[in-house]
Design a protein around this motif. Structure first.
Motif, PDB file in Angstrom:
ATOM      1  N   GLU A  18      -1.611  -1.172  10.931  1.00 37.70           N
ATOM      2  CA  GLU A  18      -2.563  -0.507  10.046  1.00 37.70           C
ATOM      3  C   GLU A  18      -1.995   0.794   9.527  1.00 37.70           C
ATOM      4  N   THR A  19      -1.312   1.514  10.383  1.00 35.86           N
ATOM      5  CA  THR A  19      -0.706   2.772   9.953  1.00 35.86           C
ATOM      6  C   THR A  19       0.366   2.479   8.935  1.00 35.86           C
ATOM      7  N   SER A  20       1.102   1.448   9.190  1.00 36.90           N
ATOM      8  CA  SER A  20       2.143   1.051   8.256  1.00 36.90           C
ATOM      9  C   SER A  20       1.523   0.652   6.923  1.00 36.90           C
ATOM     10  N   ALA A  21       0.446  -0.096   6.963  1.00 33.49           N
ATOM     11  CA  ALA A  21      -0.233  -0.515   5.731  1.00 33.49           C
ATOM     12  C   ALA A  21      -0.790   0.707   5.019  1.00 33.49           C
ATOM     13  N   PHE A  22      -1.324   1.675   5.810  1.00 37.76           N
ATOM     14  CA  PHE A  22      -1.867   2.888   5.229  1.00 37.76           C
ATOM     15  C   PHE A  22      -0.776   3.659   4.505  1.00 37.76           C
ATOM     16  N   LEU A  23       0.388   3.797   5.132  1.00 35.24           N
ATOM     17  CA  LEU A  23       1.495   4.523   4.519  1.00 35.24           C
ATOM     18  C   LEU A  23       1.972   3.807   3.252  1.00 35.24           C
ATOM     19  N   GLN A  24       2.003   2.509   3.301  1.00 41.45           N
ATOM     20  CA  GLN A  24       2.408   1.760   2.110  1.00 41.45           C
ATOM     21  C   GLN A  24       1.369   1.930   1.000  1.00 41.45           C
ATOM     22  N   ALA A  25       0.108   1.884   1.365  1.00 47.28           N
ATOM     23  CA  ALA A  25      -0.961   2.064   0.378  1.00 47.28           C
ATOM     24  C   ALA A  25      -0.898   3.467  -0.202  1.00 47.28           C
TER      25      ALA A  25
END
Length: 155
Positions: A18-25
């Motif tokens: 989720e953190t990774s997805a957040f950073l990508q977003a």
């Protein structure tokens, strides 16, 4: 800690998905924000150029109208020049005819004057002859009257 690279981000292996997805977003949002700013800037420039284009187009149309007016004026002036040239040609022709008439009148006046001078000379000579003839007639009449008187006295 193992690292992995995704796009411009380095992602640590122990972060959640989720953190990774957040950073990508977040990265995609930043890219979208930059694109939006770029689009807004280009839109502003485009609006300025459109405004300038409209002004220039207006000026071009006004200039085209002035050019059309000037062309019409030039055409009218050319027509007036042709009319003036025709009037000038007529005036020159009339002037030439007037000079011819004046030359004819001058010739006639000279001829009449010369005849008059000649006739005056003849009249003057005739006047002298007429006076002499009158004198002669008067003398003859006087002589005839004298002869008649003498004849009447003798008869």
């Amino acid at each position: 800690m193992p690292f992995r690279v995704e796009g411009p981000f380095i992602i640590r292996g122990n972060l959640s998905e989720e953190t990774s997805a957040f950073l990508q977003a977040q990265h995609k949002l930043k890219v979208a924000s930059n694109l939006s700013a770029s689009i807004t800037q280009k839109k502003f420039v485009l609006l300025q150029q459109a405004s300038k284009y409209a002004e220039v187009k207006k000026e071009i149309l006004a200039t085209d109208e002035k050019v059309a007016d000037l062309k019409a004026m030039i055409k009218e002036l050319e027509s007036q020049i042709k009319n003036l040239e025709a009037c000038l040609a007529t005036a020159e022709s009339d002037r030439e005819k007037t000079h011819e008439v004046l030359d004819t009148i001058d010739t006639q006046v000279t001829t009449v004057r010369d005849r008059l001078v000649s006739e005056l000379a003849q009249a003057s000579a005739m006047e002298g002859t007429t006076w002499a003839a009158n004198e002669l007639v008067t003398k003859r009449q006087s002589a005839w009257d004298s002869l008649r008187t003498n004849f009447a006295k003798l008869s």
